[in-house]
Scaffold this active site. Structure first.
Site, PDB file in Angstrom:
ATOM      1  CG  LEU A  69      37.974  15.156 -60.293  1.00  0.00           C
ATOM      2  CD1 LEU A  69      37.910  14.557 -61.695  1.00  0.00           C
ATOM      3  CD2 LEU A  69      36.472  15.663 -59.724  1.00  0.00           C
ATOM      4  CG  HIS A  70      44.281  14.467 -61.131  1.00  0.00           C
ATOM      5  ND1 HIS A  70      44.924  14.373 -59.611  1.00  0.00           N
ATOM      6  CD2 HIS A  70      44.431  13.516 -61.682  1.00  0.00           C
ATOM      7  CE1 HIS A  70      45.198  12.885 -59.568  1.00  0.00           C
ATOM      8  NE2 HIS A  70      44.983  12.435 -60.843  1.00  0.00           N
ATOM      9  N   GLY A  71      41.862  18.020 -62.473  1.00  0.00           N
ATOM     10  CA  GLY A  71      41.666  19.279 -62.988  1.00  0.00           C
ATOM     11  C   GLY A  71      40.689  20.409 -62.269  1.00  0.00           C
TER      12      GLY A  71
ATOM     13  CB  VAL B 114      41.244  20.615 -57.393  1.00  0.00           C
ATOM     14  CG1 VAL B 114      40.693  19.227 -56.868  1.00  0.00           C
ATOM     15  CG2 VAL B 114      42.463  20.608 -58.155  1.00  0.00           C
TER      16      VAL B 114
END
Length: 312
Positions: A240-242, A244
């Site tokens: 999971l990227h965004g 963060v």
């Protein structure tokens, strides 16, 4: 309350990041959103920003078009992950909103010049072309930025679009080099962190279990985009990227790292866009950013789920 300018190219996980921001009105005041080319084309990312805004019921935040292509290189997109629209996986109704006539670069310069010194946070989710152009055209805006909090880069996890490079930097490495050399305080949230945040089935089900349409949308969107990464990594959930970026701003104590020097490779086709991160402080180069290496995953997902539960 933090004043934010968001630079984004949604992207399923960035849609969830924007939802999180708008679920937190006591924490964030969004001055504007600048759509970037990256995960998909600029026209698609503009439309995708409005899909998210209309889903969460926000109609008072201006949206601007960023720079449509990298500074020196052809645009690379990620349709193989995000689908042709960049936001496949959920049935959004046709959007009603339209981008402002003012360009993203002009809006960024205007908004920052109107702000107090060190008062605006840049939430940088995508390639950095628009921010780099603005800093180059108007270097005086740098002292208006409190910090740039970016999902970008990798050191221990190396790359996800090439063996050497993380996608957001690889899309426009020359722009990233400008931003990292700007002297503005930077927080980098790299693949080393996002690969510790895995969208297991239980975590995605928890989004739907909030009973909100936004929670169900988050589940559906991330379920779509995980297909590529599950096959690629063989893990129990896709990274999971965004999200963060808003979670760092809300709960910085969940992230652990250090101040380091980091530069971007722009001369070699083999390692183009690689982040040269001096994590072990081998050199005496100035430490230009805080680099997060670890994150506490369970409280991260608990906070994210609780924020999504606030939405409709």
């Amino acid at each position: 309350m933090r004043e934010l300018i968001c630079i984004t190219d949604p992207g399923q996980e960035q849609a969830v990041a924007l939802m999180t921001i708008f679920a937190s009105p006591d924490d964030f005041r969004v001055l504007g959103i600048i759509a970037s080319a990256g995960n998909t084309t600029l026209d698609n990312t503009v439309e995708n920003v409005f899909k998210v805004l209309e889903l969460v019921g926000v109609d008072d935040v201006p949206v601007y078009k960023g720079v449509p292509r990298p500074l020196l290189r052809p645009l690379v997109t990620a349709a193989h992950v995000h689908g042709e629209t960049g936001l496949d996986g959920y049935d959004f109704p046709p959007v009603r909103g339209r981008a402002e006539e003012e360009s993203g670069v002009a809006a960024l310069i205007r908004l920052l010049r109107a702000a107090e010194p060190r008062s605006v946070t840049i939430a940088q989710f995508s390639s950095m072309t628009t921010l780099a152009v603005a800093l180059t055209e108007a270097p005086d805006i740098a002292d208006r930025i409190a910090e740039i909090v970016m999902m970008a880069g990798a050191y221990f996890e190396v790359g996800n679009i090439t063996p050497a490079a993380e996608f957001n930097i690889y899309v426009d490495p020359h722009a990233a080099a400008i931003v990292l050399g700007s002297g503005v305080p930077i927080v980098m949230l790299p693949l080393d962190v996002t690969h510790q945040l895995r969208n297991t089935r239980a975590r995605l089900d928890a989004f739907s279990a909030t009973g909100t349409e936004c929670g169900r949308a988050a589940d559906a969107l991330l379920t779509f985009s995980e297909t590529f990464d599950l096959a690629k990594y063989g893990w129990d959930g896709a990274p999971l990227h965004g999200p963060v970026v808003p979670l760092y701003l809300l709960r910085p104590e969940l992230f652990h790292g250090r101040l380091i020097n980091a530069r971007v490779e722009t001369g070699s086709e083999l390692t183009m866009g690689m982040l040269v991160a001096d994590y072990w402080q081998i050199t005496d180069l100035p430490r230009n950013l805080f680099y997060a290496r670890d994150v506490d995953a369970d409280p991260f997902y608990a906070e994210l789920t609780a924020r999504l539960a606030r939405l409709r």
